[in-house]
Design a protein around this motif. Structure first.
Motif, mmCIF file in Angstrom:
data_model
loop_
_atom_site.group_PDB
_atom_site.id
_atom_site.type_symbol
_atom_site.label_atom_id
_atom_site.label_comp_id
_atom_site.label_asym_id
_atom_site.label_seq_id
_atom_site.Cartn_x
_atom_site.Cartn_y
_atom_site.Cartn_z
ATOM 1 N N VAL A 520 40.750 51.075 43.094
ATOM 2 C CA VAL A 520 39.957 51.120 43.545
ATOM 3 C C VAL A 520 38.922 50.646 44.947
ATOM 4 O O VAL A 520 38.452 49.547 44.611
ATOM 5 C CB VAL A 520 38.946 51.640 42.140
ATOM 6 C CG1 VAL A 520 37.508 52.636 42.500
ATOM 7 C CG2 VAL A 520 39.320 51.442 40.840
ATOM 8 N N VAL A 521 38.503 51.982 45.776
ATOM 9 C CA VAL A 521 37.713 51.758 46.745
ATOM 10 C C VAL A 521 36.957 52.682 47.255
ATOM 11 O O VAL A 521 35.969 52.951 46.253
ATOM 12 C CB VAL A 521 39.100 51.606 47.903
ATOM 13 C CG1 VAL A 521 38.167 51.160 49.208
ATOM 14 C CG2 VAL A 521 40.585 51.172 47.951
ATOM 15 N N ALA A 522 35.668 52.151 47.172
ATOM 16 C CA ALA A 522 34.104 51.544 47.520
ATOM 17 C C ALA A 522 33.944 52.000 49.216
ATOM 18 O O ALA A 522 34.005 50.849 49.287
ATOM 19 C CB ALA A 522 33.543 51.823 46.464
ATOM 20 N N SER A 523 33.078 53.282 49.308
ATOM 21 C CA SER A 523 32.091 52.751 50.759
ATOM 22 C C SER A 523 30.680 52.396 50.725
ATOM 23 O O SER A 523 29.887 52.941 49.678
ATOM 24 C CB SER A 523 32.522 53.986 51.658
ATOM 25 O OG SER A 523 31.826 55.075 51.165
ATOM 26 N N THR A 524 30.318 51.531 51.222
ATOM 27 C CA THR A 524 29.058 51.348 50.846
ATOM 28 C C THR A 524 27.817 50.973 51.814
ATOM 29 O O THR A 524 28.305 51.389 53.214
ATOM 30 C CB THR A 524 29.185 49.554 50.748
ATOM 31 O OG1 THR A 524 28.887 48.648 51.064
ATOM 32 C CG2 THR A 524 29.582 49.305 49.540
ATOM 33 N N GLN A 525 26.587 49.876 52.248
ATOM 34 C CA GLN A 525 26.223 50.349 53.297
ATOM 35 C C GLN A 525 26.338 49.219 54.495
ATOM 36 O O GLN A 525 25.958 48.974 55.329
ATOM 37 C CB GLN A 525 24.211 49.450 52.827
ATOM 38 C CG GLN A 525 24.308 48.949 52.681
ATOM 39 C CD GLN A 525 23.076 48.299 51.438
ATOM 40 O OE1 GLN A 525 22.720 48.423 50.346
ATOM 41 N NE2 GLN A 525 21.579 47.823 52.497
ATOM 42 N N HIS A 526 27.480 48.844 54.104
ATOM 43 C CA HIS A 526 28.058 46.891 54.115
ATOM 44 C C HIS A 526 29.739 47.493 54.354
ATOM 45 O O HIS A 526 30.023 46.304 54.480
ATOM 46 C CB HIS A 526 27.816 45.831 53.462
ATOM 47 C CG HIS A 526 26.378 45.758 54.409
ATOM 48 N ND1 HIS A 526 25.463 45.952 55.270
ATOM 49 C CD2 HIS A 526 25.250 45.444 53.103
ATOM 50 C CE1 HIS A 526 24.492 45.303 55.098
ATOM 51 N NE2 HIS A 526 24.521 45.077 53.376
ATOM 52 N N GLY A 527 29.979 48.518 54.651
ATOM 53 C CA GLY A 527 31.831 48.547 54.725
ATOM 54 C C GLY A 527 32.425 49.016 53.295
ATOM 55 O O GLY A 527 32.248 49.323 52.953
ATOM 56 N N ILE A 528 33.421 48.958 53.429
ATOM 57 C CA ILE A 528 34.178 48.883 52.807
ATOM 58 C C ILE A 528 35.015 47.763 51.293
ATOM 59 O O ILE A 528 34.457 46.732 51.925
ATOM 60 C CB ILE A 528 35.547 49.102 52.968
ATOM 61 C CG1 ILE A 528 35.994 50.672 54.070
ATOM 62 C CG2 ILE A 528 36.770 49.334 51.406
ATOM 63 C CD1 ILE A 528 35.843 51.770 52.832
ATOM 64 N N VAL A 529 34.323 47.673 50.101
ATOM 65 C CA VAL A 529 34.584 47.379 48.960
ATOM 66 C C VAL A 529 35.597 47.863 48.501
ATOM 67 O O VAL A 529 35.799 49.289 48.206
ATOM 68 C CB VAL A 529 33.295 47.406 48.366
ATOM 69 C CG1 VAL A 529 33.587 46.464 47.023
ATOM 70 C CG2 VAL A 529 32.280 46.171 49.186
ATOM 71 N N HIS A 530 36.333 46.713 48.178
ATOM 72 C CA HIS A 530 38.084 47.161 46.610
ATOM 73 C C HIS A 530 37.753 45.887 45.497
ATOM 74 O O HIS A 530 37.866 45.059 45.630
ATOM 75 C CB HIS A 530 39.075 47.084 47.923
ATOM 76 C CG HIS A 530 39.749 45.956 47.946
ATOM 77 N ND1 HIS A 530 40.916 45.327 47.689
ATOM 78 C CD2 HIS A 530 39.429 45.219 49.200
ATOM 79 C CE1 HIS A 530 41.014 43.907 48.416
ATOM 80 N NE2 HIS A 530 39.926 44.162 49.504
ATOM 81 N N GLY A 531 38.033 46.992 44.107
ATOM 82 C CA GLY A 531 38.901 45.903 43.914
ATOM 83 C C GLY A 531 39.709 47.029 42.530
ATOM 84 O O GLY A 531 40.252 47.403 42.704
ATOM 85 N N THR A 532 40.214 46.247 41.116
ATOM 86 C CA THR A 532 40.957 47.155 40.128
ATOM 87 C C THR A 532 40.237 47.099 39.420
ATOM 88 O O THR A 532 38.805 46.402 38.350
ATOM 89 C CB THR A 532 42.115 45.948 40.089
ATOM 90 O OG1 THR A 532 41.241 44.812 39.372
ATOM 91 C CG2 THR A 532 43.084 46.158 41.584
ATOM 92 N N ASP A 533 40.560 48.653 38.571
ATOM 93 C CA ASP A 533 40.212 48.410 37.310
ATOM 94 C C ASP A 533 40.233 47.400 35.912
ATOM 95 O O ASP A 533 41.094 48.092 35.308
ATOM 96 C CB ASP A 533 40.427 50.129 36.542
ATOM 97 C CG ASP A 533 39.585 50.374 35.766
ATOM 98 O OD1 ASP A 533 38.720 49.689 34.922
ATOM 99 O OD2 ASP A 533 39.846 51.743 34.726
ATOM 100 N N GLY A 536 36.319 42.406 34.438
ATOM 101 C CA GLY A 536 35.760 41.440 35.054
ATOM 102 C C GLY A 536 36.481 41.050 36.322
ATOM 103 O O GLY A 536 36.384 40.559 36.774
ATOM 104 N N ALA A 537 37.609 41.621 36.746
ATOM 105 C CA ALA A 537 38.578 41.102 38.372
ATOM 106 C C ALA A 537 37.014 41.722 39.545
ATOM 107 O O ALA A 537 35.776 42.122 38.981
ATOM 108 C CB ALA A 537 39.210 42.725 38.456
ATOM 109 N N ALA A 538 37.069 40.870 40.404
ATOM 110 C CA ALA A 538 36.620 40.226 41.575
ATOM 111 C C ALA A 538 36.487 41.713 42.530
ATOM 112 O O ALA A 538 37.896 42.450 42.340
ATOM 113 C CB ALA A 538 36.751 39.403 41.683
ATOM 114 N N TRP A 539 35.475 42.446 42.783
ATOM 115 C CA TRP A 539 35.563 43.077 44.200
ATOM 116 C C TRP A 539 35.325 42.749 45.433
ATOM 117 O O TRP A 539 34.846 41.591 45.482
ATOM 118 C CB TRP A 539 33.955 43.936 44.130
ATOM 119 C CG TRP A 539 34.157 45.013 42.513
ATOM 120 C CD1 TRP A 539 33.432 45.134 41.472
ATOM 121 C CD2 TRP A 539 34.601 46.964 42.720
ATOM 122 N NE1 TRP A 539 34.084 46.043 41.214
ATOM 123 C CE2 TRP A 539 34.216 46.882 42.037
ATOM 124 C CE3 TRP A 539 34.921 46.793 44.177
ATOM 125 C CZ2 TRP A 539 34.476 48.104 41.347
ATOM 126 C CZ3 TRP A 539 35.740 48.390 43.500
ATOM 127 C CH2 TRP A 539 35.344 49.317 41.962
#
Length: 691
Positions: A520-533, A536-539
Motif C-alpha cells: 500500500v502506498v500513500a501520499s502525504t505532506q512529506h512525500g511518499i510513504v509505503h507499507g503492507t496490509d 503491525g507492519a512498518a510504514w
C-alpha cells in the motif's frame, strides 16, 4: 444584529444600535466581536463590520465600533474602505501592554497607492487604548510580499483569524491566518512575516507505475516543488524540477506506464506530459522528458482505463479529461481530448443546458469506450454543491444530490452494465462513504457510515478482487490509512499496518502487484510513504530532496537600497523576471514561472525551515556579484554554518548552485546577504534542500 445576555445566556435581548437585519451583501454585517483582556474592570468591547461596496478600489467598506460600558452603548471608532473581518484581544505582552487587533479582508498593495495604509487602512491594525485609536505602526509594508490578487480565495473571502501565543507575556508572538497564507509576529504585532503553512514536498496527489524491470515507482504532484519521482522498491527519489509547473494540483500515471512511461500533471500553469527516460520511448510524440501544454489552471485530471500514449497499440485510446479554473475566475471549464491534446472539446455543460459548477474529481469506469458516442459514458464527477454526474459523451447528467462534495470515487473493478453499475464515493463529512448503484431508472444510494474512521476520508481504493474480498482502503486526513471489510458481521474501519508517520495523508493507492505483495502506498505532506496490509507492519518514508521555488511563502526579501521601499528596515519585494523573459534575456530555463533579482547592494534574503544541506539555485555572469550564506539555529540564534562566494568565479552565463552543508538536519533561519558593485545584480530561482 447583535444579541446580548446579562444572565449567562438564559435570556437574550437585541442591542438597539444593531437591531436591523442585513438583507444583502451591500448591507453591513457584524463579522466579529471581542472583549478586552481587562473587560471585567474596563467594560471595553469592540465589534467589526463589513459590507461590499461598488466604485472603490477595495470593493468593501468596514467599521469598528467600541463600547466602554460592557455593550450597553457603542460608538463608531474607525471607518475605512476595507472590510474589518477579524478581531482579537491579547493579555499583557513583554512590554507590559495589552492590545486589541483588527484585520481587514484586503492586503495592502504596494503597487496600488489606493490600497496602502495612510491612504486607506488595510492589513492588521492594533489599538493600545481599548479601541479608541488604531494604527498599523507601519506594518503595511510587511504585506507587500504577497500578491494582492492572491489575498483571498472564493467564498473564504472574510474567513480570517488570529491566535495568541500561550506564552505571549514573554515571547510576544501572534499568528494571523487566512485562506491564502499565515503570518507571524514576534514583537506584539509591530512586524509580520509569512509562515510556510504548507511544505513544498506536500503532495496533493500521486500515482503508481511499474518500470520494465519491475520496480514500483510513484509520481507525486507537489505544491511548489515540481514533480516527485520515487522508486518505492529501491527507496530512492528525485525531484523533477526542470519545468514551469512548480505548483501542481493533480497527477495521473498512464495505465500503460510500463510500456509508454507517461505521466500527466496538472497545475497552476496548465498541463504537462512527462515521459520517463527509464521506459523505452513509445509515444505518439517520440519524445522523452517534458511536453508542455498551453491550457492553464488545471485542478483535476484523469485518463481513460485503456489509455496508451501510442495510439497504434490495439484496443487503446488517448482520452484525457480535466477541470480547469484560472485564478480570480468563478467560471470553470471541463475539457476532454480523444487524441492526447491534438484536439480539445469543451464539455462544461449539463444535459439540461446548465453550466457545470466546479468539480472535485473524475473517475472512469472500465466500460468506457472512446470509439463511439454511446461508449463515451460512465465517467463520474461531483460538483462542489454535492451533485454527482455521469458523462453522456459531451454533456453531464446528474444522477444524485449529496449534501456535500465527493472527495474521491472508486469504481467496482467488476463494474458492468446492466449487471453491476456500482461506484463508491467518499466524503469529508456526513455521510463518510456511500455506495451508488447507477441504475438508468434512478440511482440507488446506500450510505455506509461505520465506526473507527476518526477523521475525514481524502481518497479510497478497492481491493482488486472486490467481488470476493469487499475491502475498501481509505486515506484519512489526520489518521493514516484505514480499511473497511464489508463482509464482516460488524464492519469497522481499522488501521492498515502499524503506526503511521505523523503526516497528513492526501491519497492512498494499492500497488499493481497488491494481490501478491499486499503493498500500500500513500501520499502525504512529506512525500511518499509505503507499507503492507499486514498487522503491525512498518510504514516507510521514501527520503526525498525538497525544492523551494522563489515564490515560496517562506522567503523574506529586503532591499534597503531601493528608493521605492518606504521603510528600508522592512521586507520589500525584489524585481521579477518571467519564464519567457529569462529565456530571451539570460538564455536560461527556469524552474517555475519566474525568478527574483536585485540590483541593490546590501539586499538580503531570509528563510526558515528544516534541512541538512541547502543548495541555492542562482546563475552567474560577469556582473553577478557575491553573497554570504549563513545558517542560524532557529531556537537559539547560534551560528550553525556560513560561507561566501563570488558568483563571477563560477563560470559565465549559466545556472549554478551554491551549497551550505550543515552536516546534520537542523531547524534553521537562513540569511543570504548580497554584495553588489554598481552595475551588478544577484538573482535566485529557488533552493533545493537535502533532508
Amino acid at each position: 444584529m447583535l444579541a446580548q445576555t446579562d444572565d449567562g445566556g438564559a435570556t437574550w435581548s437585541l442591542n438597539g444600535q444593531f437591531s436591523t437585519p442585513s438583507t444583502s451583501e451591500f448591507d453591513f454585517w457584524i463579522m466579529d466581536i471581542v472583549c478586552a483582556s481587562d473587560f471585567q474592570t474596563s467594560g471595553e468591547v469592540v465589534l467589526s463590520r463589513a459590507r461590499l461596496a461598488k466604485g472603490i478600489p477595495s470593493g468593501q467598506k468596514g467599521q469598528i465600533w467600541r463600547s466602554a460600558d460592557a455593550g450597553a452603548s457603542f460608538g463608531l471608532s474607525l471607518a475605512a474602505e476595507a472590510g474589518f473581518s477579524s478581531l482579537e484581544a491579547t493579555p499583557a505582552g513583554p512590554s507590559g501592554k495589552s492590545y486589541l487587533l483588527a484585520a481587514t479582508a484586503s492586503y495592502p498593495d504596494g503597487m496600488n497607492p489606493a490600497l496602502v495604509a495612510g491612504t486607506s487602512l488595510f492589513g492588521i491594525l492594533r489599538s493600545e487604548d481599548g479601541g479608541l485609536t488604531w494604527s498599523d505602526f507601519g506594518n503595511y509594508q510587511d504585506f507587500f510580499l504577497r500578491n494582492a490578487d492572491w489575498s483571498v480565495s472564493g467564498s473564504w473571502f472574510f474567513y480570517l483569524g488570529f491566535a495568541v501565543s500561550p506564552d505571549f507575556a514573554s515571547d510576544g508572538k501572534l499568528f494571523f491566518g487566512r485562506s491564502s497564507s499565515m503570518f507571524r509576529s514576534q514583537d506584539e504585532g509591530l512586524h509580520w512575516r509569512t509562515v510556510r503553512s504548507r511544505e513544498s514536498d506536500f503532495l496533493r496527489s500521486f500515482g503508481l507505475g511499474t518500470e520494465p524491470g519491475g520496480d514500483l515507482v510513484a509520481f507525486g504532484a507537489s505544491y511548489g516543488g515540481g514533480t516527485l519521482r520515487a522508486n518505492v522498491t529501491a527507496g530512492t527519489s528525485e525531484a523533477i524540477h526542470d519545468n514551469v509547473l512548480s505548483f501542481q494540483r493533480d497527477i495521473e500515471v498512464s495505465p500503460s506506464f510500463q510500456d509508454d512511461g507517461m505521466v500527466i500533471i496538472g497545475g497552476a500553469q496548465g498541463n504537462a506530459l512527462w515521459f520517463d527516460p527509464a521506459v523505452p520511448t513509445n509515444n505518439t510524440f517520440n519524445v522523452s522528458g517534458w511536453l508542455q501544454s498551453g491550457l492553464g489552471g488545471t485542478r483535476e485530471v484523469a485518463l481513460s482505463p485503456r489509455f496508451h500514449a501510442n495510439l497504434s497499440v490495439p484496443g487503446s485510446d488517448q482520452t484525457v479529461i480535466w477541470f480547469s479554473q484560472e485564478y480570480l475566475t468563478l467560471s470553470p471549464s471541463i475539457y476532454r481530448t480523444l487524441d492526447l491534446g491534438r484536439s480539445v472539446d469543451d464539455i462544461s455543460f449539463q444535459t439540461n443546458g446548465a453550466p457545470m459548477n466546479p468539480v472535485t474529481t473524475f473517475e472512469f469506469a472500465p466500460t468506457y469506450d472512446a470509439g463511439s458516442a454511446a461508449g463515451r459514458t460512465d465517467v463520474y464527477t461531483c460538483a462542489l454543491n454535492g451533485g454527482v454526474f455521469r458523462l453522456m459523451d459531451t454533456r453531464w447528467q446528474q444522477i444524485h444530490q449529496f449534501p456535500g462534495p465527493v472527495t474521491d470515487f472508486a469504481v467496482d473493478p467488476s463494474f458492468s452494465r446492466p449487471g453491476n453499475p456500482r461506484v463508491f464515493a467518499a466524503f469529508r463529512g456526513a455521510p463518510e462513504l456511500a455506495e451508488i448503484i447507477d441504475d438508468p431508472a434512478g440511482a440507488i444510494v446506500n450510505e455506509l457510515d461505520f465506526p473507527g474512521l476518526e477523521g475525514s476520508l481524502t481518497s479510497i481504493a478497492l481491493h482488486p478482487d472486490f467481488a470476493n474480498q469487499p475491502v475498501i482502503y481509505g486515506s484519512v486526513w489526520g489518521n493514516g490509512v484505514r480499511k473497511l471489510d464489508l463482509s464482516s458481521a460488524s464492519p469497522t474501519w481499522v488501521p492498515v499496518g502499524g503506526s503511521f508517520p505523523p503526516s497528513w495523508v492526501t491519497r492512498v493507492e494499492l500497488a499493481p502487484g497488491f494481490p501478491a505483495d499486499n503493498r500500500v502506498v500513500a501520499s502525504t505532506q512529506h512525500g511518499i510513504v509505503h507499507g503492507t496490509d499486514v498487522p503491525g507492519a512498518a510504514w516507510t518514508q521514501v527520503p526525498s530532496e525538497i525544492l523551494i521555488d522563489d515564490v515560496d511563502l517562506g522567503w523574506l526579501s529586503f532591499e534597503p537600497g531601493n528608493p521605492l521601499a518606504p521603510q528600508p528596515d522592512r521586507a520589500f519585494p525584489w524585481a521579477v523576471v518571467k519564464y519567457n523573459e529569462a529565456i530571451s534575456l539570460f538564455g536560461i530555463t527556469l524552474f517555475g514561472r519566474e525568478l527574483r533579482y536585485t540590483e541593490y547592494d546590501g539586499s538580503s534574503l531570509e528563510w526558515e525551515g528544516y534541512g541538512k544541506k541547502f543548495r541555492l539555485k542562482t546563475f552567474t555572469t560577469n556582473a553577478a556579484g557575491s553573497i554570504d550564506f549563513e545558517a542560524y539555529d532557529y531556537w537559539t540564534g547560534a551560528l550553525l554554518g556560513a560561507n561566501s562566494v563570488d558568483l563571477r568565479t563560477l563560470g559565465l552565463g549559466g545556472q549554478v548552485e551554491h551549497a551550505l552543508d550543515l552536516g546534520q538536519r537542523s531547524a534553521v533561519r537562513l540569511k543570504i546577504s548580497v554584495h553588489l558593485d554598481p552595475g551588478e545584480f544577484f538573482a535566485y530561482d529557488g533552493m533545493i534542500i537535502e533532508p
